[in-house]
Design a protein around this motif. Structure first.
Motif, mmCIF file in Angstrom:
data_model
loop_
_atom_site.group_PDB
_atom_site.id
_atom_site.type_symbol
_atom_site.label_atom_id
_atom_site.label_comp_id
_atom_site.label_asym_id
_atom_site.label_seq_id
_atom_site.Cartn_x
_atom_site.Cartn_y
_atom_site.Cartn_z
ATOM 1 N N TYR A 173 7.460 6.090 7.597
ATOM 2 C CA TYR A 173 6.580 6.057 6.414
ATOM 3 C C TYR A 173 5.195 6.611 6.774
ATOM 4 N N MET A 174 4.651 6.155 7.903
ATOM 5 C CA MET A 174 3.337 6.650 8.328
ATOM 6 C C MET A 174 3.415 8.137 8.686
ATOM 7 N N VAL A 186 3.640 16.265 -0.299
ATOM 8 C CA VAL A 186 4.227 16.083 -1.633
ATOM 9 C C VAL A 186 3.800 17.271 -2.490
ATOM 10 N N GLU A 199 -0.691 11.707 0.735
ATOM 11 C CA GLU A 199 -1.143 10.536 1.516
ATOM 12 C C GLU A 199 -0.273 9.326 1.206
ATOM 13 N N VAL A 200 1.042 9.521 1.367
ATOM 14 C CA VAL A 200 1.989 8.616 0.723
ATOM 15 C C VAL A 200 1.942 7.167 1.180
ATOM 16 N N CYS A 201 1.565 6.899 2.439
ATOM 17 C CA CYS A 201 1.505 5.491 2.868
ATOM 18 C C CYS A 201 0.139 4.886 2.576
ATOM 19 N N GLY A 202 -0.785 5.704 2.055
ATOM 20 C CA GLY A 202 -2.096 5.183 1.673
ATOM 21 C C GLY A 202 -3.180 5.439 2.700
ATOM 22 N N THR A 203 -2.789 5.910 3.900
ATOM 23 C CA THR A 203 -3.789 6.257 4.902
ATOM 24 C C THR A 203 -3.429 7.571 5.573
ATOM 25 N N GLY A 204 -4.485 8.289 5.999
ATOM 26 C CA GLY A 204 -4.324 9.391 6.936
ATOM 27 C C GLY A 204 -4.690 8.862 8.316
ATOM 28 N N ALA A 241 5.363 10.332 7.392
ATOM 29 C CA ALA A 241 5.390 11.069 6.123
ATOM 30 C C ALA A 241 3.983 11.212 5.552
ATOM 31 N N SER A 242 3.182 10.160 5.698
ATOM 32 C CA SER A 242 1.822 10.179 5.154
ATOM 33 C C SER A 242 0.924 11.151 5.919
ATOM 34 N N LEU A 243 1.153 11.276 7.220
ATOM 35 C CA LEU A 243 0.287 12.119 8.043
ATOM 36 C C LEU A 243 0.667 13.590 8.002
ATOM 37 N N LEU A 272 0.825 -1.215 0.000
ATOM 38 C CA LEU A 272 0.000 0.000 0.000
ATOM 39 C C LEU A 272 0.860 1.266 0.000
ATOM 40 N N GLY A 273 0.520 2.169 -0.892
ATOM 41 C CA GLY A 273 1.168 3.476 -0.888
ATOM 42 C C GLY A 273 2.345 3.537 -1.835
ATOM 43 N N VAL A 304 9.971 10.629 -1.878
ATOM 44 C CA VAL A 304 9.400 10.081 -0.643
ATOM 45 C C VAL A 304 10.368 9.079 -0.015
#
Lengths: 293, 293
Positions: free
Chosen positions: B261-262, B270, A190-195, B264-266, A96-97, B242
């Protein structure tokens, strides 16, 4: 105020869904939303492999039939309130992501939400609550809720938040509006696929515009218009969103297409919404100060 | 202060260029830069077809040999001043930019720059002066100045502006630094392929870091680090930037890769730098408040 509970959900947008409510243009309503995992991840010991039935991800509350909405109209959704619940969930999941191929072991993080703040890995982060999935039924077939498109859907765009209006093209009688997948916060991309995926209660007003010719979703805030394009690649999504934004500048300011194109290059911002869904989403941000409105 | 005039330019970055100046680490210097069209478009009647020798586009002033710079070091470029000249040029050109296939007739717009403002198509736009081309020689071969990469080059990134530092990996002895292609302003994406292209005088300080392991260009401002990735597509550029940003968060905060990774997503964003050069450029913006620094 009319209310819809969070057990009334759909997993794909399409006209085969039966409306759970009928409203008139201009009505304000309250919808409870489920989180993107259907609240199957609530304890730190819950796991993606053991607890999640993946046929139930990305629920959206609805659909709502809006009286007088007809194909080629535009549905205006004004967002008054996004109330977060007390916790959310973020995951790192194999595949994912943007870097899903580098995730060795999936991981679930339950994240308390307090006073519009979260803590993650020892750091405080201010929430930016937003609606991930918001859309109408497409003209033909069904679009799964994990996918964005001209009908809206999983746009995962930060500016779809309190105070904003979202304009969606209407494809079928009644529009069949639905929304869900609230994030307490996320970064652009939302790079890892989740917020921070959470349940919420959302208040919004649905209205119908008869004289609007936007072909893709548009967001309006106090300062900006955003043209939202989704496509298989970010590059294609950029082309799509820029094309519509340039046409809007041209028509609004009554300038040549060349001038609108150069204006877009000098003073609008191409922004990544999400780089992780089956179609990618970008938006072009146009300052209202550029426009003859 | 050492000065380099704008007639001392290169059109590609590579070790075959002869340095026009040698400096010590920590030295501040002034470089005049040419505009991206080598000042071949200066009057409203000038045209792309008749006035521009395209073998002379994207000049960068330099190269500058920095003493003690060795492969695997990092060149730190601190930008103190970007003085704009009195006019710039923007063009719509057949085949150029995100919608280049829709340009029917090429067009040249000469744009006066006054008090950090421009007017375009009847609208006032505040300038955001930035450096378009800034880089060092790659390890092997030459990279034309129209192209960005791990060596810097045509990154066209708005945050490369006064007050920022740009960190570039060093590939050869002396680094061979060069810069040019100033824009009085542009939007993120630079969708038509040009900003307000102008001559300028830039003041910057060059320094050498021995203990830095960044593999792609990084920008530092008061509030943020930006990891800058360039690749054939925006999607590939996102993955690259990323990847490096997540590694930086992991190492700096001593957290697991999954947590970085998480995170970065939160809480990182980008952002599209440019979607129009031979390689596309994105950056990942990391708030310093997220970092244990």
């Amino acid at each position: 105020m009319k209310k819809i509970t969070r057990d009334q959900v759909i997993y794909a947008m399409g006209k085969s869904n039966k409306p759970v409510m009928h409203v008139n243009p201009g009505e304000t309503l309250q919808i409870e939303t489920e989180d993107c995992f259907s609240y199957q991840l609530v304890k730190p010991t819950d796991s993606l492999e053991e607890n999640v039935d993946f046929s139930r991800v990305n629920p959206a509350t609805g659909p709502i039939f809006v009286h007088s909405a007809s194909p080629r109209d535009t549905l205006k959704v004004s967002i008054q309130k996004i109330e977060l619940t007390e916790q959310g969930v973020t995951v790192a999941m194999k595949g994912l992501g943007v870097l899903g191929h580098k995730v060795k072991d999936s991981q679930v993080e339950i994240i308390p939400i307090k006073k519009n703040m979260i803590q993650f890995a020892g750091k405080e982060i201010t929430c930016r609550p937003m609606i991930g999935v918001i859309g109408v039924a497409p003209g033909e077939g069904e679009v799964p809720n994990n996918t964005p498109g001209d009908h809206g859907g999983n746009m995962d765009t930060l500016d779809i938040s309190v105070g904003a209006s979202v304009y969606l093209p209407v494809f079928i009688e009644g529009a069949y509006f639905a929304a869900g997948d609230i994030h307490a916060t996320m970064g652009n991309g939302e790079v890892c696929g989740t917020g921070v995926e959470c349940r919420s209660v959302v208040e919004l007003t649905l209205d119908i515009l008869k004289d609007c010719n936007w072909r893709i979703p548009v967001i309006e805030t106090n300062e900006f218009f955003y043209f939202v394009g989704s496509a298989s690649t970010l590059d294609q999504a950029v082309e799509k969103a820029v094309d519509e934004a340039v046409m809007f500048i041209k028509q609004t300011n009554r300038v040549s297409w060349n001038s609108a194109y150069m204006m877009a290059s000098l003073a609008t911002d191409v922004m990544v919404s999400q780089a992780v869904n089956p179609l990618k989403t970008v938006r072009v941000r146009i300052p209202k100060s550029l426009l003859d409105i």
